[in-house]
Design a protein around this motif. Structure first.
Motif, mmCIF file in Angstrom:
data_model
loop_
_atom_site.group_PDB
_atom_site.id
_atom_site.type_symbol
_atom_site.label_atom_id
_atom_site.label_comp_id
_atom_site.label_asym_id
_atom_site.label_seq_id
_atom_site.Cartn_x
_atom_site.Cartn_y
_atom_site.Cartn_z
ATOM 1 N N ALA A 68 14.323 21.434 -2.994
ATOM 2 C CA ALA A 68 15.110 20.780 -1.944
ATOM 3 C C ALA A 68 14.369 20.810 -0.611
ATOM 4 N N ILE A 69 13.811 21.965 -0.260
ATOM 5 C CA ILE A 69 13.072 22.081 1.003
ATOM 6 C C ILE A 69 11.826 21.206 0.970
ATOM 7 N N THR A 70 11.133 21.200 -0.183
ATOM 8 C CA THR A 70 9.944 20.359 -0.323
ATOM 9 C C THR A 70 10.305 18.884 -0.192
ATOM 10 N N THR A 71 11.388 18.480 -0.846
ATOM 11 C CA THR A 71 11.820 17.086 -0.782
ATOM 12 C C THR A 71 12.167 16.691 0.646
ATOM 13 N N PHE A 72 12.892 17.546 1.350
ATOM 14 C CA PHE A 72 13.258 17.238 2.738
ATOM 15 C C PHE A 72 12.022 17.118 3.617
ATOM 16 N N THR A 73 11.072 18.019 3.424
ATOM 17 C CA THR A 73 9.828 17.964 4.197
ATOM 18 C C THR A 73 9.078 16.671 3.919
ATOM 19 N N MET A 74 9.013 16.282 2.643
ATOM 20 C CA MET A 74 8.311 15.058 2.274
ATOM 21 C C MET A 74 9.010 13.815 2.820
ATOM 22 N N VAL A 75 10.345 13.843 2.865
ATOM 23 C CA VAL A 75 11.087 12.720 3.449
ATOM 24 C C VAL A 75 10.758 12.595 4.933
ATOM 25 N N PRO A 124 0.794 -1.232 0.000
ATOM 26 C CA PRO A 124 0.000 0.000 0.000
ATOM 27 C C PRO A 124 0.826 1.282 0.000
ATOM 28 N N LEU A 125 2.050 1.213 0.506
ATOM 29 C CA LEU A 125 2.899 2.404 0.577
ATOM 30 C C LEU A 125 3.860 2.516 -0.610
ATOM 31 N N PHE A 126 3.713 1.621 -1.590
ATOM 32 C CA PHE A 126 4.606 1.686 -2.749
ATOM 33 C C PHE A 126 4.390 2.980 -3.542
ATOM 34 N N GLY A 127 3.127 3.357 -3.762
ATOM 35 C CA GLY A 127 2.840 4.564 -4.540
ATOM 36 C C GLY A 127 3.449 5.805 -3.923
ATOM 37 N N ARG A 128 3.351 5.904 -2.600
ATOM 38 C CA ARG A 128 3.921 7.054 -1.892
ATOM 39 C C ARG A 128 5.448 7.051 -2.014
#
Length: 343
Positions: free
Chosen positions: A265-272, A194-198
């Protein structure tokens, strides 16, 4: 004690070979970062795929190589102060970069032929491995196409070609890594986690951020607005859409390219961070949980390196480390995608 089958042993040997090739490609990307940051990439003004593996071996050969370089825009406009001794300092980095490319070709081709002849690689799989080799060869052609853009008038390679060269390296690396992981960890089920898409969406975001970093490198956009979190006195600097048509600003406008990379970069870090928080509550196998933690730790390191590189106006070691850790982050994300593809 579990006894491995012949098929498992063969899969492990093929996987180890592919992982060694991945490590060489990783080193190639890091070395490429050093050649870019030291502006060594334009020191070799010709490309001889078959005969260019030998460096100059005599003073006369060095003088001839330097004479060719003296006709290049980089020498005429930037390095006219250089003598042959200075030239050797930038030549060796680019030579080693090209030599490593040839070594990777041999490190892939010879074991591939051996494994194919011994039946480790089935005939139905041959096209997949052949494609890897062909893509590697085309990457060499693309690298020369990139260098040629800096040998005409302006002693700087095209940011479009540099980014294409970087992304192609990541794609070849990712292709080999995925196949190696498939040999080590064959799919156990048919359903997608279920978490593959995310996880896949986060991986795409990481790759898009890396692509934006390629344009930052190509335009030397890290040399301006060396403050954080603001860009000088601005949160949003002026002139973001100074070029016409508007789309060019995302690829040719130095301020816009740096701004985009910051936002991504900030968006990616937040999403991580959000991804890590969500995944820690899921019941995951130990090897996947370790990968999730590694993703967060690597993202933190990458943010620290990125900000430090910017504030210090892109010192060579930090700039190369920032590129290397980006590839490490991509590696972990791809590992998680592979681990969650079938459960």
């Amino acid at each position: 004690m579990n006894t491995l089958t012949i098929e498992q042993v063969r899969n492990q040997r093929v996987a180890r070979w592919l992982l060694i090739c991945c490590a060489l490609v990783f080193a190639m990307v890091v070395l490429g970062g050093f050649t870019r940051l030291t502006e060594s990439g334009l020191s070799m003004v010709d490309w001889r795929p078959a005969t260019g593996w030998l460096p100059p071996l005599s003073d006369a050969a060095w003088d001839q190589e330097f004479s060719r370089y003296q006709q290049s825009p980089q020498y005429l406009k930037s390095n006219s102060h250089m003598n042959v001794h200075d030239f050797k300092g930038i030549f060796w980095l680019e030579y080693l970069h090209r030599l490593l490319g040839r070594i990777i070709g041999l490190a892939f081709l010879l074991p591939f032929l051996y494994f194919a002849a011994r039946g480790y690689i089935r005939r139905s799989e041959t096209p997949k491995f052949t494609l890897m080799f062909v893509l590697g060869g085309l990457q060499g052609v693309l690298g020369w196409y990139m260098v040629k853009s800096g040998l005409v008038d302006n002693p700087a390679v095209s940011q479009y070609r540099l980014t294409a060269h970087l992304v192609a390296a990541f794609m070849i690396y990712g292709f080999m890594l995925w196949v190696a992981l498939s040999r080590l960890y064959p799919a156990e089920g048919r359903s997608v986690h279920p978490l593959f898409g995310r996880t896949l969406a986060l991986s795409v975001l990481i790759l898009v951020t890396i692509i934006s970093g390629g344009f930052v490198a190509g335009l030397r956009a890290g040399k301006i607005y060396n403050t954080f979190p603001m860009m000088g006195d601005y949160w949003i600097p002026p002139g973001l859409f100074a070029l016409e048509p508007a789309w060019r600003n995302f690829f040719d406008n130095i301020a816009t390219v740096q701004f985009d990379h910051r936002v991504l970069a900030i968006t990616t870090f937040t999403m991580v961070c959000l991804y890590w928080w969500r995944m820690r509550r899921a019941e995951l196998p130990r090897r996947i949980a370790i990968g999730v933690n590694a993703l967060l730790h690597t993202a933190i390191l990458q943010v620290v390196l990125g900000i430090s590189t910017l504030l210090l106006m892109v010192p060579i070691v930090l700039g190369a480390a920032h590129q290397a850790v980006a590839m490490l982050l991509f590696t972990i994300a791809l590992y998680l995608c592979h681990s969650l593809r079938r459960v």
